[in-house]
Enzyme design. Structure first.
Site, short mmCIF file in Angstrom:
data_model
loop_
_atom_site.label_atom_id
_atom_site.label_comp_id
_atom_site.label_asym_id
_atom_site.label_seq_id
_atom_site.Cartn_x
_atom_site.Cartn_y
_atom_site.Cartn_z
N LYS A 162 0.83 -1.21 0.00
CA LYS A 162 0.00 0.00 0.00
C LYS A 162 0.87 1.26 0.00
CE LYS A 162 -3.56 -0.17 2.65
NZ LYS A 162 -4.98 -0.02 2.88
N ARG B 273 -3.52 2.81 8.68
CA ARG B 273 -3.80 1.52 8.04
C ARG B 273 -2.55 0.66 7.94
NH1 ARG B 273 -8.55 2.42 4.48
NH2 ARG B 273 -8.81 4.66 4.33
N GLY C 224 -8.10 -7.64 4.74
CA GLY C 224 -8.81 -7.61 6.01
C GLY C 224 -8.13 -8.33 7.17
N MET D 188 -5.35 -7.45 8.79
CA MET D 188 -4.76 -6.59 9.81
C MET D 188 -5.63 -5.36 10.02
SD MET D 188 -0.80 -7.08 9.10
CE MET D 188 -1.00 -6.67 7.42
N ARG E 162 -3.36 -1.38 -6.12
CA ARG E 162 -2.53 -2.59 -5.94
C ARG E 162 -2.90 -3.56 -7.04
NH1 ARG E 162 -5.81 -4.76 -0.61
NH2 ARG E 162 -7.81 -4.82 -1.62
N HIS F 196 -15.37 -9.26 1.50
CA HIS F 196 -14.32 -10.16 1.99
C HIS F 196 -14.46 -11.55 1.37
CE1 HIS F 196 -12.67 -13.08 4.88
NE2 HIS F 196 -11.65 -12.25 4.84
N ARG G 40 4.50 -50.32 -16.32
CA ARG G 40 5.18 -50.88 -15.16
C ARG G 40 4.66 -52.27 -14.86
NH1 ARG G 40 4.44 -48.02 -9.51
NH2 ARG G 40 2.50 -49.19 -9.53
N GLU H 297 12.82 -45.85 -6.47
CA GLU H 297 11.89 -45.53 -5.37
C GLU H 297 12.34 -46.12 -4.05
OE1 GLU H 297 7.98 -47.05 -6.35
OE2 GLU H 297 8.81 -48.83 -7.30
N SER I 67 12.77 -43.81 -13.55
CA SER I 67 11.64 -42.96 -13.23
C SER I 67 11.51 -42.91 -11.71
CB SER I 67 10.36 -43.50 -13.87
OG SER I 67 9.27 -42.70 -13.47
N GLY J 178 9.97 -42.88 -8.37
CA GLY J 178 8.69 -43.15 -7.71
C GLY J 178 8.74 -42.44 -6.37
N THR J 179 8.39 -41.17 -6.41
CA THR J 179 8.60 -40.36 -5.21
C THR J 179 7.60 -40.66 -4.10
OG1 THR J 179 7.52 -38.64 -6.48
CG2 THR J 179 9.90 -38.43 -6.16
N ASN J 180 6.54 -41.43 -4.41
CA ASN J 180 5.63 -41.82 -3.32
C ASN J 180 6.37 -42.78 -2.39
OD1 ASN J 180 3.73 -40.41 -4.81
ND2 ASN J 180 2.93 -42.25 -5.80
N CYS K 117 7.29 -40.22 -11.68
CA CYS K 117 5.89 -40.62 -11.85
C CYS K 117 5.15 -40.68 -10.53
CB CYS K 117 5.79 -41.93 -12.61
SG CYS K 117 6.58 -43.30 -11.77
N TYR L 209 11.48 -35.51 -17.95
CA TYR L 209 10.02 -35.32 -17.98
C TYR L 209 9.41 -35.49 -16.60
CZ TYR L 209 9.48 -40.40 -17.75
OH TYR L 209 9.52 -41.70 -17.34
C1 PEP Z 1 5.68 -44.21 -6.47
O1 PEP Z 1 6.01 -44.96 -5.56
O2 PEP Z 1 5.97 -43.01 -6.51
C2 PEP Z 1 4.89 -44.72 -7.62
C3 PEP Z 1 4.63 -43.97 -8.65
O3 PEP Z 1 4.39 -45.95 -7.51
P1 PEP Z 1 3.13 -46.35 -6.62
O4 PEP Z 1 2.49 -45.10 -6.17
O5 PEP Z 1 2.27 -47.16 -7.50
O6 PEP Z 1 3.78 -47.14 -5.53
MG MG Z 2 5.92 -47.08 -5.86
#
Ligand code: PEP
Ligand code: MG
Length: 912
Positions: free
Chosen positions: A29, A99, A108, A110, A366, A484, A648, A775, A794, A796-798, A861, A881
């Protein structure tokens, strides 16, 4: 104070100490007020106490740094000289507004105190000067109400329960005078009514808060400044910052500005407007105003605001006067300022103005909040208007805003026959279906349990944000497009309808709400079309809308695709999902989870295989599964038409396919012609203490190579079928849950052998790749070994997150919200990649894998592949990717492009 250190910045009379670039120091502001002054726009003079002053205030245990007060008072004298009036002067008093203003807008959250400087000494002069005792008493009661609430209660650390603060009894006093006239009756109260109310207000303040309302102008001003600084760590502001992920150490600035009044008579007005339409993106001046009113009347939703011009009209204010019609000259001046600001800032501005006795003043500008479709349209239009570049357009649209285009809407067919409960202003687009809840606390409680709720209120206030967030939609009976509820919902892209006049009484005791003659209870289902502003009874079906018909979206995505380096694939298990993903821009499949193909009728062949006593028995059952799998893969290959497809191999433990209840075990025994005892014994045999770390992934394929062989055969036979029909195919076979190179090599050997077999039989040679999921943390450590034979990785971040943290992905929901709430974790690591830990494993995996195989293709993935921040990280560490669910593909495309732009920006800054 450091020598020459400046904590207070002056603005006014065509000159300002600050500029728009100084947002971090002056708050949004303050910086923009300075900019407007420098642009020669009419702005009431004043000064800004910096965010550094705020941080110092906290560092010194709520005391100002030495010299700050003196500095502020010197700036005050400058304003007095400019205005030729003095603060607290009984002969000709100057009044101020105080203000807050943080770096980013926190609508809103503060505090604000207006009319500072009204005292028993200055009031008589002001009445004489204005000839308007009603106005002065009205201003005074506003000051007492705001000051007692903000300074004497909240800033003093008194946190009363919802609805139990000092405001309640004060509003009760007004209610008594107004009788049954309703809300719009504010204008009907006489000067004497307000005067007597002021006396009663002061008595009530003393009684409830135990302290008198201060009658000294300086005490009022410093009390208000203190309160603004203290509101930075107020409950509302803190909870807003948590939701929005804003840091605490930004601090807030305080703007002390000469008061101008929009409520001094019928040649006065006030309004809030946008330089373009924030709901559609159209390049029209769009806004709301009220004659003879103060700014808070427009935004608080107490009165239904008028439209500033014809294009801003909606159903509820169709019949009311416009600023353009009522004050054409001032409208023209304002429209000129609007154009100048839009061009100067090269972005849509949200402005506040006041007209005092026929003179226009700008109070604020703003960057305006907008919904997704509007953000996209404005960005693309501004490129056409040569205001911004394509890169700026792409960096200006947040991935979540693209998501709004993909929002489900109510099914139009169902809407035609549904029972309408009412209409209101379309403040947030898309559909919303849920059960009515009447308080924010209830909405939070049920919403966080996964219930679909719609918060129905007279109006919302910043105190409701915790319940607004988990609601499917928000509905209010009062308020305009800048209320608001509308601002907050628009910022979140949430379905929202405001100003629904059809809502009658909300009875908190009986927990009912009236829509016309119809009474609904808390828990009853309603459906909302937030794009049109219509509310229906019951639970209507929703449909997903495609963005394909939106030309601005298409243009923006083309630009994003030109900018990004990362490819975007999708996680899809059916030809249908694959087609949807292609229509949303997917360039391949990054993960087909084949286990999803074994449910429905097919589960019987799967169960037969599991029940088999030996390899021969398993192969017999697998032979039944082979043609089904071949058909699945053929369908997907055909849909993907030559784009890469990563399939897979079977991943989950086998007991997931076997029933555990007695009744279903019986059914299985009957169908397969085995004893119930045998089924129960198998279920028992397969059961594991820790299935996530048990007999799953490649471990299954290693113990039962015939499963891997059948899947590979189905894939290669589908490839042959495609090639015979001249359909292009690029198969990539992926081995799950690999922890050692030996595991991978074992499975690769099975796959390669089947490839040779199918090629020989079909007399056809075809390319394919065999790679692995990364993974398991160990796979990262030996990625260089694995890459000797694996042709792609790839992430597998889960699972990688699960195993890196040691948090069960199925059970962590119990404690993760608390972890995030208590800042033990910044985010849920199953949603956004934990860059400091799991992300480092990924980085190491990339480095080690590519140390062996320079051009190793690497993707992701896990669920993180569609989360904008994680996509940015994947770009940074050099993945090829990301792969995500079909509806997140556009988000990932945009996030990938923004990652390139952010990287360029970083490099540019580094060079400087
Ligand atoms: C993972 O583990 O990230 C994955 C893609 O495989 P899933 O979720 O099927 O275990
Ligand atoms: Mg997995």
């Amino acid at each position: 104070m450091k020598a020459g250190h400046k904590y207070v910045y002056f603005f006014g009379g065509g000159k300002a100490d600050g500029t728009a670039k100084m947002k971090n120091l002056l708050g949004g502001k303050g910086a923009n007020i300075a900019e407007m002054v420098n642009l020669g726009m009419p702005v009431p003079p004043g000064f800004t106490l910096t965010t550094e002053a705020c941080n110092e205030f906290y560092a010194r245990k709520r005391k100002y740094p030495p010299g700050l007060k003196k500095e502020a008072e010197a700036k005050l004298t400058r304003v007095e000289r400019l205005m030729k009036q003095r603060f607290g002067d009984p002969k000709d008093p100057l009044l101020f507004s105080v203000r807050s203003g943080a770096r980013a807008s926190m609508p809103g959250m503060m505090e604000t105190v207006l009319n500072v400087g009204l005292t028993t000494k200055t009031i008589p002069t002001l009445i004489k000067k204005t000839g308007n005792p009603r106005f002065v008493s009205d201003a005074y009661r506003r000051l007492i109400a705001m000051y007692s609430d903000v300074v004497m209660e909240k800033a003093a650390g008194i946190e009363p329960e919802e609805g139990k603060g000092i405001r309640g009894p004060l509003e009760g006093l007004i209610g008594k005078v107004k009788g049954k006239q309703g809300d719009d009756a504010d204008l009907d109260l006489t000067a004497d009514d307000w005067k007597s109310l002021c006396t009663q207000f002061k008595k009530t303040v003393k009684k409830v808060l135990g302290k008198p309302f201060p009658d000294d102008p300086m005490a009022q001003m410093w009390g208000a400044i203190d309160a603004v600084f203290l509101s930075w760590f107020g409950k509302r502001a803190v909870s807003y910052r948590r939701i929005e992920g804003l840091p605490d150490d930004w601090g807030t600035a305080v703007n002390v500005q000469t008061m101008v009044f929009g409520n001094m008579g019928d040649d006065c007005a006030t309004g809030v407007a946008f330089t373009r339409n924030p709901a559609t993106g159209d390049n029209n001046f769009y806004g709301e105003w009220l004659i003879n009113a103060q700014g808070e009347d427009v935004v608080a939703g107490i009165r239904t605001p008028f439209a500033i011009n014809n294009v801003s009209k909606v159903a509820t204010n169709k019949h009311l006067p416009t600023l353009q019609g009522s004050m054409p000259k001032l409208y023209k001046q304002l429209d000129g300022i609007r154009r100048k600001l839009d061009k100067h800032y090269r972005d849509m501005q949200d402005i506040e103005f006041t007209i005092q006795h026929g003179v226009l003043y700008m109070l604020q500008t703003r960057v305006g909040k907008r919904n997704g479709p509007a953000a996209i349209k404005m960005a693309v239009d501004m490129v056409k208007e040569r205001l911004i570049t394509k890169e700026v357009a792409v960096s200006r649209v947040r991935p979540e805003q693209v998501d709004e285009l993909l929002h489900p809407m109510l099914d139009i067919k169902a809407e035609k026959t549904a029972k309408k409960l009412g209409t209101g202003l379309p403040a947030g687009p898309g559909g919303g279906v849920g059960q009515i809840v009447l308080t924010a606390d209830r909405a939070e409680q049920l919403g966080n349990l996964g219930e679909k709720v719609i918060l129905v209120r007279e109006e919302t206030s910043p105190e409701d944000v915790h319940g607004m967030k988990p609601s499917q939609a928000i509905l209010t009976s009062k308020g305009g497009m800048t209320s608001h509820a509308a601002l907050v919902a628009r910022g979140w892209g949430k379905c929202c309808i405001v100003g629904c006049g059809d809502i009658g009484h909300i009875d908190f005791k009986k927990k009912t709400v009236k829509f016309g003659n119809k009474t609904l209870k808390e828990g009853d289902w309603i459906s909302m079309n937030g794009t049109k502003g219509v509310i229906y009874e019951g639970r209507l079906p929703m449909v997903a809308t495609g963005p394909e018909k939106n030309p601005s979206y298409k243009k923006l995505m083309t630009w994003a695709d030109q900018i990004r380096r990362l490819k975007v694939r999708t996680n899809a298990d059916t030809p249908e999902d694959s087609k949807v993903a292609i229509s949303l821009g997917a360039e391949g499949i990054g993960l087909t989870r084949t286990e999803h193909m074994f449910f429905g009728e097919r589960i019987w062949a799967m169960r037969e295989m599991i029940m088999a006593e030996d390899k021969k028995g398993r192969e017999k059952a697998l032979a039944k599964l082979l043609p089904m799998q071949r058909k699945d893969f053929f369908g997907i290959f055909k849909a993907m038409n030559g784009r890469p497809v990563t399939i897979r191999l079977l991943d989950p433990p086998l007991h997931e396919f076997i029933p555990h209840e007695k009744a279903t075990q019986k059914e299985m025994a009957k169908r397969l012609g085995v004893s119930v005892k045998a089924v129960a014994a198998k279920a028992d045999f397969l059961s594991e203490f820790n299935p996530m770390l048990g007999h799953r992934g490649c471990r299954l394929g290693i113990t039962y190579p015939e499963i891997t062989a059948m899947q590979a055969r189905a894939i290669f036979q589908a490839v042959v079928k495609c090639r015979k029909q001249r359909i292009k195919v690029s198969p990539e076979i992926m081995v799950p849950l690999v922890g050692t190179s030996e595991e991978f090599n074992n499975q690769k050997a099975v796959i390669d052998a089947v490839a040779v077999e199918v090629m020989t039989k079909s007399k056809m040679k075809f390319p394919y790749m065999v790679g692995t999921m990364i993974e398991i943390p160990r796979a990262v450590l030996v990625a260089d070994e694995i890459a000797k034979t694996a042709e792609f990785f790839s992430f597998g971040t889960n699972d990688l997150t699960q195993m890196a943290f040691g948090y069960s992905r199925d059970d962590a929901g119990v404690f993760l919200p608390e972890y995030v709430g208590n800042k033990i974790l910044a985010d849920d690591p199953f949603q956004a990649i934990d860059q400091g830990g799991v992300g480092q494993l990924m980085k190491m995996g990339v480095e080690r894998g590519r140390a062996t195989r320079k051009k190793l293709k690497i993707g992701i993935c896990g669920e993180h592949g569609g989360e904008p921040g994680s996509v940015g990280f994947c770009h940074e560490i050099g993945l090829d990717y990301v792969s995500c669910s079909p509806f997140r593909v556009p988000i990932a495309r945009l996030a990938a492009a923004r990652a390139v732009l952010a990287e360029k920006d970083r490099k540019r800054k580094k060079k400087k």
